[in-house]
Each structure stands twice: as C-alpha cells, then as structure tokens.
Scaffold this motif. Structure first.
Motif, PDB file in Angstrom:
ATOM      1  N   CYS A   4      -3.639 110.766  42.966  1.00  0.00           N
ATOM      2  CA  CYS A   4      -2.906 109.523  43.197  1.00  0.00           C
ATOM      3  C   CYS A   4      -2.169 109.588  44.533  1.00  0.00           C
ATOM      4  N   ASN A   5      -1.074 108.839  44.663  1.00  0.00           N
ATOM      5  CA  ASN A   5      -0.334 108.801  45.924  1.00  0.00           C
ATOM      6  C   ASN A   5       1.122 109.130  45.683  1.00  0.00           C
ATOM      7  N   THR A   6       1.634 110.097  46.428  1.00  0.00           N
ATOM      8  CA  THR A   6       3.011 110.546  46.242  1.00  0.00           C
ATOM      9  C   THR A   6       3.721 110.735  47.573  1.00  0.00           C
ATOM     10  N   GLY A   7       3.309 109.975  48.579  1.00  0.00           N
ATOM     11  CA  GLY A   7       3.932 110.086  49.883  1.00  0.00           C
ATOM     12  C   GLY A   7       4.997 109.028  50.081  1.00  0.00           C
ATOM     13  N   ALA A   8       5.212 108.666  51.337  1.00  0.00           N
ATOM     14  CA  ALA A   8       6.235 107.671  51.656  1.00  0.00           C
ATOM     15  C   ALA A   8       5.934 106.332  51.020  1.00  0.00           C
ATOM     16  N   GLY A  25       2.744 114.069  41.477  1.00  0.00           N
ATOM     17  CA  GLY A  25       4.033 113.453  41.202  1.00  0.00           C
ATOM     18  C   GLY A  25       4.197 113.180  39.721  1.00  0.00           C
ATOM     19  N   ALA A  26       5.163 112.327  39.384  1.00  0.00           N
ATOM     20  CA  ALA A  26       5.424 111.993  37.983  1.00  0.00           C
ATOM     21  C   ALA A  26       6.062 110.622  37.894  1.00  0.00           C
ATOM     22  N   ASP A  27       5.729 109.907  36.833  1.00  0.00           N
ATOM     23  CA  ASP A  27       6.382 108.635  36.549  1.00  0.00           C
ATOM     24  C   ASP A  27       7.419 108.778  35.446  1.00  0.00           C
ATOM     25  N   TYR A  46       1.834 122.255  40.198  1.00  0.00           N
ATOM     26  CA  TYR A  46       3.239 121.867  40.328  1.00  0.00           C
ATOM     27  C   TYR A  46       3.394 120.352  40.315  1.00  0.00           C
ATOM     28  N   VAL A  47       4.482 119.918  39.701  1.00  0.00           N
ATOM     29  CA  VAL A  47       4.867 118.504  39.673  1.00  0.00           C
ATOM     30  C   VAL A  47       6.109 118.341  40.534  1.00  0.00           C
ATOM     31  N   ALA A  48       6.124 117.330  41.400  1.00  0.00           N
ATOM     32  CA  ALA A  48       7.304 117.023  42.209  1.00  0.00           C
ATOM     33  C   ALA A  48       7.917 115.732  41.686  1.00  0.00           C
ATOM     34  N   SER A  49       9.195 115.803  41.320  1.00  0.00           N
ATOM     35  CA  SER A  49       9.806 114.665  40.633  1.00  0.00           C
ATOM     36  C   SER A  49      11.314 114.628  40.873  1.00  0.00           C
ATOM     37  N   ILE A 101       9.235 120.546  40.723  1.00  0.00           N
ATOM     38  CA  ILE A 101      10.052 120.561  41.941  1.00  0.00           C
ATOM     39  C   ILE A 101      10.977 119.349  41.923  1.00  0.00           C
ATOM     40  N   THR A 102      12.279 119.570  41.983  1.00  0.00           N
ATOM     41  CA  THR A 102      13.257 118.489  42.016  1.00  0.00           C
ATOM     42  C   THR A 102      14.134 118.644  43.253  1.00  0.00           C
TER      43      THR A 102
END
Length: 347
Positions: A159-163, A237-239, A268-271, A328-329
């Motif tokens: 998916c997309n997790t950038g700007a 990423g994560a919703d 890894y998940v960045a959230s 990652i938070t």
C-alpha cells in the motif's frame, strides 16, 4: 517534504486529489464538511493520519459560520462529527481526531460559556495543531525506524505509507525518506496493492519523484521475491492497532506477513500512537470496511470480470501480532509481548 497531501489556506482546506495520481497532480479546495466527507469516502485523501487531520478541518468547516447559542454550537459540533465519522469505519485516527475536536470544543465552552466565537476559533487552532503534530510524529517515526536500515537494504512495502498518507514524511516510508536524505542507499519493492493500486499509483510515484530506487511488483509476486532472498525487511503501515498488537492494514498485508515469517524476513509496522486502539482487545474486533465491488471488477472504468459475478472486497485485513517483529511509533520501537509494551507507550 516529498509531497504535500493536505494544508490549510486562509478559509478552506486544500488536498491533493489522490484519485488522479499518477496522471494528474490536482489540488482541490474543500470548504464544507460535506465536501470533506466525500473526499475521505472516495479516497481523495487517504491514509490514517491524513484522514484524521482532514476530519478535524472538516469539523471546523461545519461550525465556523454558526451564530447561535453555545448549546446549539456544541450540538452542531456533535452532528458534524457524527456525519464525518461515517465516512470510513476502519481507520481509528478518524475517530480519535473527531473525539479530540469535540473534547476541545467542550473545554473551551466550559472556560467561557458566553463566547461561541472562541470555540469556533479554538477548533481551527486545534486542527492546525494536529497538522503540525503529525509532521513531528512522522519525523520521529522515521528516526526510530532509521535504526533498522543499512546501506544496500532491500525493503518491501504494501500500500502507501509516505507523505501522501500523512501530512508529514509518512509512517513506514518515513525511514526510507530519511535514509535517502542522509545518503544511505536503500531500494524499495512496492506491491501494486490491488484493487485500487495504491502501491502502483501512489507509492511508486512518490518514491520515484523523490529519487529513491523503487521496483513495482504484482501483489502475488511478493512471496516468491522473499523466497529468493530478495527482501531484507518488510515495512508497512497500520490503520488500527488492537491492544494485543494485532494490526489492521490494507488488504493483502496479512499474506505478506505470512510469507515474511515463512522466509525469515523481519516484518515491521510503523504506526503513530493515535492509531493504537486499546479499547479493542484483539484484531477480531476491528471493523473492516467493505467497499464497492466495482473496484475489483473494473480497472480504470473498464470491466475485467463477468457481468453479475459476486465480489468480496474488504479494504483491510488483520495481521495477527505473532507475525509482527516490531511496531515503530514516535516514542520508539516495541517488540513482543505487545500488550504490555503498547499500554506503557500510550499511558
């Protein structure tokens, strides 16, 4: 900043219409809560953090012209928030942002019950504060995630997790942007992310635009790429993150996690903390948005499936916490067991 997804311009919000990418970079002026509802529901603005900020601006737009009593104003705040909350059910940032705005309205009303104008002005200030906070949060997520990256690393993302998904430099892509900024050479493999092709249309466009090496692949090719040793790290990423560490993200993420575990690739998940929902014990309680079947049966308005075929089109799936290496938070990276670590982070 690689690209700007949303900003405030004097008397309206301006968003980059992501349904037009990568063919057209078109910005829309959003001057009403109804227009913001449509923009969120139709994915003109998308990504959990960006949706939260967009909803905050939408709530302000719904009450800025109110001239009644404080009681009527607070009632209208609740009504507009309720309407915006129906735009998308899965991304918890939407509800987090609206609850924060409602709480701020009541705080200001209690401080000076005779001044509705201060509530209206305070809501705009709160939305702008949330925008700035998200930029800072993205930077911190990027700095923490940067510790995982090494020169020459090959990173797979889904998916997309950038700007485009935030108002900063992103969540899962934030470490990639910072690595590029610091001269640390990494490359990204981007899943196309069917059915709406956020990887093909948005991630590939965004990374290519920033000068970061990116290779696009079909969703079904990710496992074989990992099997051949072609991936060193998965970043998504994560919703919504449940209390036990289960993660809802774009549909297809759980399959990537399964393959990563099978082939020994760290996942890894960045959230941001605003995506963590301690009110839900496990991911099984996360509401999953079911979208229009035409997103699957059509591509670019062209039908690719038999007329009348039944369609299953969930927008998200849930990745069990046992498949996740770390989250990652903005306050650091947490590892299993997640439940205690997440509660410690958000308390």
């Amino acid at each position: 900043m690689p690209v700007e997804s949303i900003r405030w311009d004097e008397d309206h919000a301006t968003i980059l219409d992501q349904t037009r990418l990568p063919h057209e970079e078109r910005y829309l002026e959003i001057a009403s809560p109804e227009a913001m509802f449509e923009a969120i529901q139709r994915l003109r603005v998308r990504g959990a953090p960006a949706i939260g900020v967009a909803a905050a601006f939408g709530l302000y737009l719904g009450v800025r012209d109110h001239r009644g009593t404080m009681e009527d104003l607070l009632r209208q705040v609740d009504e507009v928030a309720g309407m915006l909350a129906r735009s998308r059910p899965t991304a918890v940032n939407l509800f987090w942002a609206l609850d924060r705005m409602k709480g701020r309205a009541r705080e200001l009303a209690a401080a000076d019950p005779a001044e509705p104008v201060q509530v209206r002005e305070g809501l705009l200030e709160e939305a702008l504060r949330m925008l700035e906070e998200d930029r800072e949060v993205c930077q911190r997520i990027g700095l923490h995630g940067l510790r995982l990256l090494t020169p020459g690393m090959r990173i797979l993302t889904h998916c997309n997790t950038g700007a485009l998904a935030t108002v900063g430099i992103g969540t899962a892509l934030a470490p990639v942007f910072l690595a590029h900024e610091r001269g640390i050479a990494v490359e990204v493999y981007a899943d196309e992310t069917r059915p709406l092709l956020q990887g093909a249309r948005l991630t590939a466009w965004e990374l290519q635009r920033a000068g970061i090496p990116v290779t696009l692949l079909c969703d079904g090719a990710a496992a074989s790429l990992m099997a051949r040793g072609g991936v060193d790290l998965v970043l998504v990423g994560a919703d919504r993150v449940a209390a036990n560490g289960d993660v809802a993200n774009k549909v297809g993420t759980s399959g990537v996690a399964l393959a990563a575990q099978a082939y020994g690739v760290p996942f890894y998940v960045a959230s941001p903390l605003s995506t963590i929902d301690l009110g839900l014990a496990t991911g099984q309680e996360i509401p999953i948005e079911e979208r229009d079947g035409r997103e699957v049966t059509e591509v670019g308005g062209v039908r690719i499936a038999p007329e009348g075929v039944r369609v299953h089109n969930p927008a998200f799936d849930v990745t069990p916490h046992r498949f996740i290496t770390g989250i990652i938070t903005e306050r650091g990276i947490v590892h299993p067991p997640f439940e205690a670590a997440l509660r410690e982070l958000v308390r």
